[in-house]
Design a protein around this motif. Sequence first.
Motif, short mmCIF file in Angstrom:
data_model
loop_
_atom_site.label_atom_id
_atom_site.label_comp_id
_atom_site.label_asym_id
_atom_site.label_seq_id
_atom_site.Cartn_x
_atom_site.Cartn_y
_atom_site.Cartn_z
N ALA A 354 51.36 37.97 31.30
CA ALA A 354 49.67 38.18 31.64
C ALA A 354 48.95 37.70 30.34
CB ALA A 354 49.34 39.38 32.31
N GLY A 355 48.05 37.03 30.44
CA GLY A 355 47.11 36.84 29.20
C GLY A 355 47.50 35.48 28.16
N GLN A 356 48.82 35.04 28.38
CA GLN A 356 49.12 33.89 27.70
C GLN A 356 49.01 32.68 28.45
OE1 GLN A 356 53.08 34.49 26.13
NE2 GLN A 356 53.06 36.32 25.59
N GLU A 357 49.17 31.54 27.84
CA GLU A 357 48.61 30.21 28.40
C GLU A 357 49.70 30.06 29.67
OE1 GLU A 357 48.15 25.45 27.35
OE2 GLU A 357 48.63 26.92 25.92
N GLY A 358 49.03 29.67 30.74
CA GLY A 358 49.83 29.47 31.86
C GLY A 358 49.66 30.96 32.79
N CYS A 359 49.10 31.85 32.31
CA CYS A 359 48.80 32.94 33.13
C CYS A 359 47.66 33.72 32.33
CB CYS A 359 50.18 34.00 33.14
SG CYS A 359 49.92 35.24 34.41
N ASN A 360 46.59 32.97 32.08
CA ASN A 360 45.47 33.42 31.30
C ASN A 360 44.77 34.47 31.93
OD1 ASN A 360 45.80 31.63 29.23
ND2 ASN A 360 44.43 30.10 30.11
N GLY A 361 44.68 34.50 33.30
CA GLY A 361 43.73 35.61 33.82
C GLY A 361 44.70 36.73 34.67
N GLY A 362 45.94 36.68 34.38
CA GLY A 362 46.63 37.74 34.74
C GLY A 362 47.56 37.41 35.96
N ASN A 363 48.25 38.35 36.47
CA ASN A 363 49.23 38.09 37.52
C ASN A 363 48.83 38.77 38.80
OD1 ASN A 363 51.70 37.44 39.00
ND2 ASN A 363 52.74 39.33 38.13
N TRP A 364 48.29 38.03 39.69
CA TRP A 364 47.72 38.62 40.59
C TRP A 364 48.43 38.57 41.97
CZ3 TRP A 364 43.61 42.25 40.31
CH2 TRP A 364 43.22 42.46 39.22
N GLY A 365 48.67 37.35 42.43
CA GLY A 365 49.51 37.05 43.60
C GLY A 365 48.68 36.59 44.74
N ASP A 366 49.05 37.02 45.87
CA ASP A 366 48.36 36.91 47.21
C ASP A 366 48.24 38.04 48.17
OD1 ASP A 366 47.74 35.76 49.65
OD2 ASP A 366 49.59 34.54 49.92
N SER A 367 46.92 38.34 48.24
CA SER A 367 46.47 39.65 49.01
C SER A 367 45.84 39.12 50.28
CB SER A 367 45.64 40.48 48.19
OG SER A 367 44.35 39.66 47.70
N ARG A 368 46.04 38.10 50.78
CA ARG A 368 45.41 37.91 52.31
C ARG A 368 46.18 38.58 53.22
NH1 ARG A 368 46.72 31.79 53.08
NH2 ARG A 368 48.46 32.60 51.77
N ILE A 369 45.48 39.32 54.07
CA ILE A 369 46.21 40.02 55.15
C ILE A 369 46.69 39.09 56.29
CG2 ILE A 369 45.23 42.33 54.70
CD1 ILE A 369 44.18 40.90 57.82
N GLN A 370 46.02 38.02 56.41
CA GLN A 370 46.23 37.00 57.28
C GLN A 370 47.49 36.19 57.26
OE1 GLN A 370 43.61 36.99 55.65
NE2 GLN A 370 42.85 34.72 55.20
N ALA A 371 47.80 36.35 55.76
CA ALA A 371 49.33 35.50 55.94
C ALA A 371 50.39 36.17 56.24
CB ALA A 371 49.33 35.43 53.92
N ASN A 372 50.35 37.25 56.81
CA ASN A 372 51.86 37.76 57.39
C ASN A 372 51.30 38.49 58.68
OD1 ASN A 372 53.49 40.17 57.59
ND2 ASN A 372 54.74 38.59 56.92
#
Length: 395
Positions: A354-372
């Motif tokens: 997190a914070g390096q180029e390719g992940c500048n804004g951090g490692n967050w993922g997918d928090s959509r409840i409708q995705a499952n």
Amino acid sequence: MRLISNLTMLSLAATLIACNGSSSNTNQLTEQPSSTKKIIKGKFTPDGDKTLLFIGQDSDTISAYINEVPEDSIEGVTLYTQLKSNDINKTLFAVLSPADWQSGEMNFPKTLAESPRASLAVGLALDNCKQENHESNIANGAYDDTLNFMVEHFKSLAPRKVFLRIGYEFDGPWNCYTPATYKKAFRKIALAIKAQHADNIVTVWQSATWPDGYGNAIYDFNQTNHLENWYPGDDVVDWVAMSIFYRDLSQWNYVPPTTPAQSQEKVLNFAIKHNKPVMVAESAPQGYRTGALTHSFIQVNQQTPVTAKEIWENWYQPYFGFINENKNVIRAVAYINTHWETQAMWECQPGIPAGQEGCNGGNWGDSRIQANEYIKNKWLEQVNNTERWLQSSDY
């Protein structure tokens, strides 16, 4: 966390990777039987001990929730803007017309039209990391034109309720606030609301509840009177708020000076002491992917498989448990229901810290409840409980 200029991990990556384990404090919230807990009431708290739910944090995300989770009505929405200039054309972006920070379109008119009865939570950024002195400029009146315009505009939304999160996550190191000037800026905005009799607006004072100050005492929850040092005063704060992206350290790959739960409990204790209702103003299962069914530490994108049941039991169950155990004081909750990784700001490539180029804004993922489907059904069991959660029919 996290919009506008708050790229949480960007400025902290080197420190995150370098940090070593250290001791944690033992300042815990003393539990009482729920029947003996005083119900804290304030401006716009729901009746009884019910909780108001907000969905955010961008217009695209909110539209998707409305369309894909029709079983739940929308009682509150969360959007973001900033107060950083005295020129209306250079600030208050998204309030009157669309704006995009590569994190989903932000469009107040669109979202409010789609949710005509919903309360509005506004994340108002004042951050100073480019040394532009926005806090001081607000406090000394340099931004009065846009401040007054903002208050009048949000006042014009009445009877819609507006929860104004002034300088949200004030004690997050990524915002570069300082206690003295932050308190002055908060008071200036709050007093402008009172002066203009904008009675549909409440002020929200939101801690990041981030458990690591990285050696800077003003951001360190372990420091004596940490919250007191940032507090603008009972006369200008209507609600106390916190962020919850983790309760324990299962999403971390190092041990911070205090645990997330201990930081959150300190905020609860502070709110109870000052007789203020609490809003969980930002929350999501950071590091989890509800669609892909994977999990990673928040500091680096290294995915491992996980079941929907495990995601629920590891994150959602403790989350709702904490809210329900403290329903006397936690009176509003905002959930960020988004696929973070599809937004350029939050893209995080595999194996990148997190914070390096390719992940500048951090490692967050997918928090959509409708995705499952399993997670969605469990979610609806919670938020459609009419005895616990405010419903649109209660308005």
